[in-house]
Design a protein around this motif. Structure first.
Motif, short mmCIF file in Angstrom:
data_model
loop_
_atom_site.label_atom_id
_atom_site.label_comp_id
_atom_site.label_asym_id
_atom_site.label_seq_id
_atom_site.Cartn_x
_atom_site.Cartn_y
_atom_site.Cartn_z
N LYS A 149 0.85 -1.19 0.00
CA LYS A 149 0.00 0.00 0.00
C LYS A 149 0.89 1.24 0.00
O LYS A 149 2.11 1.14 0.18
N GLU A 150 0.27 2.39 -0.22
CA GLU A 150 1.04 3.63 -0.20
C GLU A 150 1.66 3.85 1.18
O GLU A 150 1.03 3.59 2.21
N CYS A 296 0.50 -0.68 -4.24
CA CYS A 296 1.03 0.52 -3.59
C CYS A 296 0.61 1.79 -4.33
O CYS A 296 1.13 2.88 -4.04
N CYS A 297 -0.32 1.66 -5.31
CA CYS A 297 -0.75 2.79 -6.14
C CYS A 297 0.44 3.44 -6.84
O CYS A 297 0.50 4.67 -6.99
N ASN A 317 -3.39 3.47 -15.95
CA ASN A 317 -2.64 3.23 -14.71
C ASN A 317 -1.14 3.12 -14.96
O ASN A 317 -0.37 2.79 -14.07
N HIS A 346 0.49 11.83 -11.47
CA HIS A 346 -0.56 12.04 -10.47
C HIS A 346 -1.89 11.44 -10.96
O HIS A 346 -2.62 10.82 -10.18
N ARG A 349 -1.81 7.68 -10.60
CA ARG A 349 -1.91 7.29 -9.20
C ARG A 349 -3.35 7.43 -8.71
O ARG A 349 -3.86 6.58 -7.97
N GLU A 350 -4.02 8.51 -9.11
CA GLU A 350 -5.41 8.72 -8.72
C GLU A 350 -6.30 7.62 -9.30
O GLU A 350 -7.24 7.14 -8.64
N ARG A 353 -5.83 4.58 -7.18
CA ARG A 353 -6.55 4.73 -5.91
C ARG A 353 -8.04 4.49 -6.09
O ARG A 353 -8.69 3.86 -5.27
N ALA A 354 -8.59 5.03 -7.19
CA ALA A 354 -10.03 4.94 -7.42
C ALA A 354 -10.48 3.55 -7.85
O ALA A 354 -11.66 3.21 -7.73
N ARG A 356 -9.97 0.73 -6.52
CA ARG A 356 -10.36 -0.11 -5.38
C ARG A 356 -10.18 -1.60 -5.72
O ARG A 356 -11.09 -2.42 -5.55
#
Length: 376
Positions: A149-150, A296-297, A317, A346, A349-350, A353-354, A356
Motif C-alpha cells: 500500500k502507499e 502501492c498505487c 494506470n 498524479h 496514481r489517482e 486509488r479509485a 479499489r
C-alpha cells in the motif's frame, strides 16, 4: 504458494507446505527427475492425509505426476495453479523443437488433464489451456497482499534515513549532516512534520534506459535528477554495478540495495514510478512485480507482451513500451511535471486509488474457497 497457504490457514485448514530445490547441472533432466520424484513422493506419503493437493506449475516436472499418484493413494483432489508452462521456459535455452522441450510439453498436457481443478493467472492462459490442452481452468489473477500500500510520509522518511546510512543516493545534498533530512524528505524543526524536500530527485524502481534520460537533461529539458533503485541480490549484481560506474552519469544515481522483507513494500509505496522489464516465456502470465506496485498505487512503465493489457491499462494506470527509445520518451514526458497535481503520474496514481482493486484474500475467498466446499 505462500499466499495460498496463508489463505487456507486463515480459514482453519491444516496446511503442509512442501518445496524442493532444483539440483545442480549434474542432476538435470533424467537423473534429477528420478531423484526428485522419489523424494517428493516419499514426503507426500508421510504427511497427514490431505483433502486437496494444491500444486503450482511450473515447476511441474516431476511434481504434477507425483502429486497425482499421491492423490490416488490418499483419495485427494488435485488442484493445479498454472502460472506459466514449464516447456516454454525450457525452450528459452533449447529452442521450441528440442526433443526435451517436446517431451516436457507432452508431459504437461497429459498429466495436466488428470487434475480435478485448475487455476490460472490470466484469461489468455485460460483460453490457451482449453484450446491446446482441453483443460478447464478458473482465472485467479495475482493480487497484492494487504501490506502492499502507499507509504505514509513519516514512514517514508524513516525508510530513507535508514537507507541513507549505507547508500549514498539517499543522503541529503550539501546540508548539515546532523539534520533530520534525506535526499527526499526532511523533518521540520519547528512543527516536527515531515515534508518532501524542494528540488528532490524522482525515485524510480527497477532498471531502464539511463543514457537517453541523461541526454535529455544535457539538452536543456527541465527534468529532475533520478535515483534508480534496482532491488535483488543475484550473482550478476557486482558485474552490473561495474557497468553502471562506467556510464559516468551526472544526473542519475543507481542504487542496488539489499532490502529487508518488510522494507520492500515500504519502498514501493514511497516511489514515484516503477519500471517492469518482465517478459513471459509463454506470453500468458503477468509480472507479480507490477501487481505489487499497483497495490502501492505506484504507476508503471512496462514492456509489451501478449496479455499485459489484462493488468496494465495503457494511459490509465501506466504506460506500455516496446523498446528503450520509447521508454526514454515516456520517462521524459512523465518527469517533466512529476510533482504537479495535474501531471500524468498524479493522474495514474489517482486512477489506481479509485480502482479499489481486490486484495489477495478477497479474490481468493471469491474464487478458490468455493472449490473447496466453502467450509471453515
Amino acid at each position: 504458494m505462500q499466499y495460498h497457504a496463508l489463505a487456507l490457514a486463515r480459514h482453519g485448514r491444516e496446511v503442509a507446505l512442501l518445496g524442493y530445490l532444483l539440483g545442480p547441472k549434474l542432476f538435470q533432466y533424467v537423473l534429477k527427475v528420478l531423484v526428485q520424484s522419489v523424494q517428493l513422493l516419499y514426503t507426500l506419503l508421510r504427511i497427514d492425509q490431505p483433502s486437496y493437493i494444491l500444486l503450482q506449475n511450473p515447476p511441474g516436472l516431476p511434481s504434477i505426476a507425483v502429486a497425482w499418484v499421491a492423490g490416488l493413494w490418499w483419495g485427494s483432489k488435485l488442484i493445479i495453479d498454472w502460472h506459466n508452462y514449464g516447456y516454454t521456459i525450457m525452450s528459452l535455452s533449447h529452442g521450441r523443437s528440442h526433443p526435451l522441450v517436446l517431451i516436457a510439453k507432452w508431459y504437461e498436457k497429459l498429466f495436466g488433464r488428470l487434475s480435478d481443478y485448475n487455476l490460472c493467472v490470466t484469461d489468455a492462459m485460460k483460453k490457451d489451456l482449453w484450446v491446446n490442452f482441453k483443460i478447464k481452468a478458473v482465472t485467479l489473477y495475482d493480487k497484492p497482499a494487504s501490506y502492499f500500500k502507499e507509504t505514509p510520509l513519516d514512514l517514508q522518511h524513516s525508510l530513507y534515513m535508514k537507507l541513507a546510512k549505507d547508500y549514498e543516493p539517499f543522503k541529503p545534498r550539501a546540508v548539515n549532516p546532523s539534520a533530520d533530512r534525506s535526499a527526499f524528505t526532511e523533518r521540520d524543526g519547528k512543527s516536527g512534520n515531515v515534508v518532501k524536500t524542494r528540488g528532490r530527485p524522482a525515485l524510480l524502481i527497477s532498471s531502464t534506459s539511463w543514457t537517453d534520460y541523461e541526454r535529455f537533461i544535457k539538452e536543456g529539458a527541465k527534468l529532475p535528477a533520478l535515483v534508480c533503485v534496482i532491488t535483488g541480490k543475484g550473482p550478476l549484481k557486482d558485474y552490473y554495478n561495474g557497468l553502471f560506474q562506467k556510464l559516468h552519469l551526472k544526473h542519475i544515481q543507481i542504487c542496488t540495495p539489499w532490502l529487508e522483507a518488510e522494507d520492500y513494500p515500504l519502498l514501493l509505496g514511497s516511489a514515484d514510478l516503477g519500471v517492469c522489464l518482465h517478459k513471459s516465456s509463454s506470453g500468458l502470465d503477468l509480472p507479480m512485480k507490477v501487481v505489487d506496485m499497483f497495490g502501492c498505487c505506484l504507476p508503471v512503465c512496462a514492456i509489451h507482451f501478449e496479455c499485459l493489457h489484462e493488468l496494465v491499462k495503457h494511459n490509465e494506470n501506466g504506460l506500455i513500451f516496446r523498446d528503450s527509445k520509447e521508454l526514454a520518451e515516456q520517462l521524459k514526458m512523465l518527469f517533466l511535471d512529476f510533482t504537479a497535481l495535474e501531471g500524468k503520474l498524479h493522474s495514474f496514481r489517482e486512477n489506481l486509488r479509485a480502482s479499489r482493486q481486490l486484495r489477495w484474500d478477497q479474490s481468493w475467498d471469491q474464487i478458490v474457497l468455493p472449490l473447496l466446499g466453502n467450509k471453515e
